[in-house]
Design an enzyme around this catalytic site. Structure first.
Site, PDB file in Angstrom:
ATOM      1  N   SER A 253      34.395  69.781  44.239  1.00 53.63           N
ATOM      2  CA  SER A 253      34.952  70.969  44.887  1.00 53.63           C
ATOM      3  C   SER A 253      35.670  71.803  43.827  1.00 53.63           C
ATOM      4  CB  SER A 253      35.963  70.551  45.961  1.00 53.63           C
ATOM      5  OG  SER A 253      36.736  71.658  46.368  1.00 53.63           O
TER       6      SER A 253
ATOM      7  N   ASN B 104      27.374  63.347  48.697  1.00 50.70           N
ATOM      8  CA  ASN B 104      27.932  64.539  49.339  1.00 50.70           C
ATOM      9  C   ASN B 104      29.042  64.222  50.342  1.00 50.70           C
ATOM     10  OD1 ASN B 104      27.786  67.363  50.734  1.00 50.70           O
ATOM     11  ND2 ASN B 104      27.292  65.890  52.341  1.00 50.70           N
TER      12      ASN B 104
ATOM     13  N   TYR C 263      43.081  65.187  47.804  1.00 57.72           N
ATOM     14  CA  TYR C 263      41.690  65.660  47.769  1.00 57.72           C
ATOM     15  C   TYR C 263      41.342  66.153  46.348  1.00 57.72           C
ATOM     16  CZ  TYR C 263      37.642  68.549  49.214  1.00 57.72           C
ATOM     17  OH  TYR C 263      36.389  69.117  49.350  1.00 57.72           O
TER      18      TYR C 263
ATOM     19  N   ARG D 152      25.741  66.513  59.111  1.00 57.08           N
ATOM     20  CA  ARG D 152      26.169  67.887  59.433  1.00 57.08           C
ATOM     21  C   ARG D 152      26.607  68.611  58.161  1.00 57.08           C
ATOM     22  NH1 ARG D 152      30.463  64.529  61.393  1.00 57.08           N
ATOM     23  NH2 ARG D 152      32.367  64.986  60.240  1.00 57.08           N
TER      24      ARG D 152
ATOM     25  N   GLY E  35      26.421  61.772  53.852  1.00 60.57           N
ATOM     26  CA  GLY E  35      27.072  62.819  54.654  1.00 60.57           C
ATOM     27  C   GLY E  35      26.068  63.849  55.134  1.00 60.57           C
ATOM     28  N   ALA E  36      24.875  63.379  55.500  1.00 61.67           N
ATOM     29  CA  ALA E  36      23.772  64.304  55.810  1.00 61.67           C
ATOM     30  C   ALA E  36      23.722  64.699  57.280  1.00 61.67           C
ATOM     31  CB  ALA E  36      22.440  63.671  55.400  1.00 61.67           C
TER      32      ALA E  36
ATOM     33  N   LYS F 155      38.417  64.709  43.821  1.00 65.63           N
ATOM     34  CA  LYS F 155      37.303  65.555  43.378  1.00 65.63           C
ATOM     35  C   LYS F 155      37.292  65.705  41.848  1.00 65.63           C
ATOM     36  CE  LYS F 155      35.341  66.430  47.352  1.00 65.63           C
ATOM     37  NZ  LYS F 155      33.988  65.905  47.627  1.00 65.63           N
TER      38      LYS F 155
END
Ligand code: NAP
Length: 243
Positions: free
Chosen positions: A138, A86, A151, A13, A10-11, A155
């Site tokens: 998170s 990530n 979600y 942005r 997930g690099a 997490k």
């Protein structure tokens, strides 16, 4: 100690891009991952220089992609020092209206994707008797949140998996930790109504939203020699929001 690359998913942005920038500036070679090749390749071209940065397009929710990318990165860099899991998504909705498909999406990407990349690097790290696993969870995985049951579950699952991995791999010199960000200003949070953002801000003792680099600095620390006796932990980076 840091021979080999660090994989950052997930690099392209947001927090992942901030992590890639921070690690490249610190001298780490990087294998950066996202589905969209264009932004990813532009970032790799920008960062590639004093350190080696290569782009690998793929979908972390696919086991075949995880295996392909980890194998290729290991070949390209000679070893893998760390993985930063990530990449993540939200698919918010009230629990009583949540369809099985909406439930499944964050589980597939966030939890399964983190499992796939951790599972793919673990044998390599065990064999080389060193390595660092950093998984991005998170605060919602700690507290839960209305409209985010899927979600939150994904997490919380990441943090529990990471603690188990820390226990299994510790004897081989591999650490595994979770970083749990609070409210960070990225594309993921950009569309929230101003009222929701103001409500969040009111709960943050440090009186500002987080930035990608607030998380990136903690990831860099967990990859460093100074963090070699830390494993199985959840580091909350939230300006004091859930303290
Ligand atoms: P973002 O701005 O939406 O960026 C997400 C990144 O993940 C992009 O690079 C995206 O690229 C990639 N991605 C998404 N799905 C993917 C998939 N299936 N396979 C490969 N790559 C994928 O998100 P962010 O805010 O930076 O969040 C990063 C992480 O921090 C997530 O795990 C998120 O849950 C967590 N987090 C964020 C916050 C926050 O407030 N922002 C708070 C706590 C935790 P492509 O779309 O090109 O694939």
């Amino acid at each position: 100690m840091s021979d080999g690359c660090v994989i950052v998913t997930g690099a392209s942005r947001g927090i992942g891009e901030a992590i890639a920038r921070e690690l490249a500036a610190a001298g780490y070679d990087l294998a950066i991952v996202a589905r969209g090749a264009e932004r990813l390749e532009a970032l790799a071209a920008e960062l590639n220089g004093e350190t080696k940065v290569k782009a690998y397009a793929g979908d972390i929710s696919q086991w075949d992609d995880a295996q392909r990318i980890v194998t290729q990165a290991n070949e390209d860099f000679g070893a893998i020092w760390g993985v930063v899991n990530n990449a993540g998504v939200t698919q918010d909705g009230l629990f009583v209206r949540m369809t099985p498909e909406a439930w499944q999406k964050p589980i597939d990407v966030n939890l399964n994707g983190t499992f796939y990349f951790t599972r793919a690097v673990a044998p390599l790290m065990m064999r080389q008797r060193r390595g660092r696993i950093v998984n991005i969870s998170s605060v919602i995985g700690v507290t839960g949140n209305a409209g985010q049951a899927n979600y939150a579950a994904s997490k919380a699952g990441i943090a529990a998996m990471t603690k188990s991995v820390a226990k299994e791999l510790g004897g081989r010199g591999v650490t595994a930790n979770t970083v749990a960000p609070g409210f960070i200003a990225t594309d993921m949070t950009a569309d929230l109504p101003d009222k929701v953002k103001a409500g969040m801000l009111a709960q943050i003792p440090l009186k500002r939203l987080g930035e990608g680099k607030d998380v990136a600095g903690v990831v860099k620390f967990l990859l460093s020699a100074e963090a070699s006796y830390i494993t199985g932990q959840v580091l909350v980076v939230d300006g004091g929001m859930i303290a």
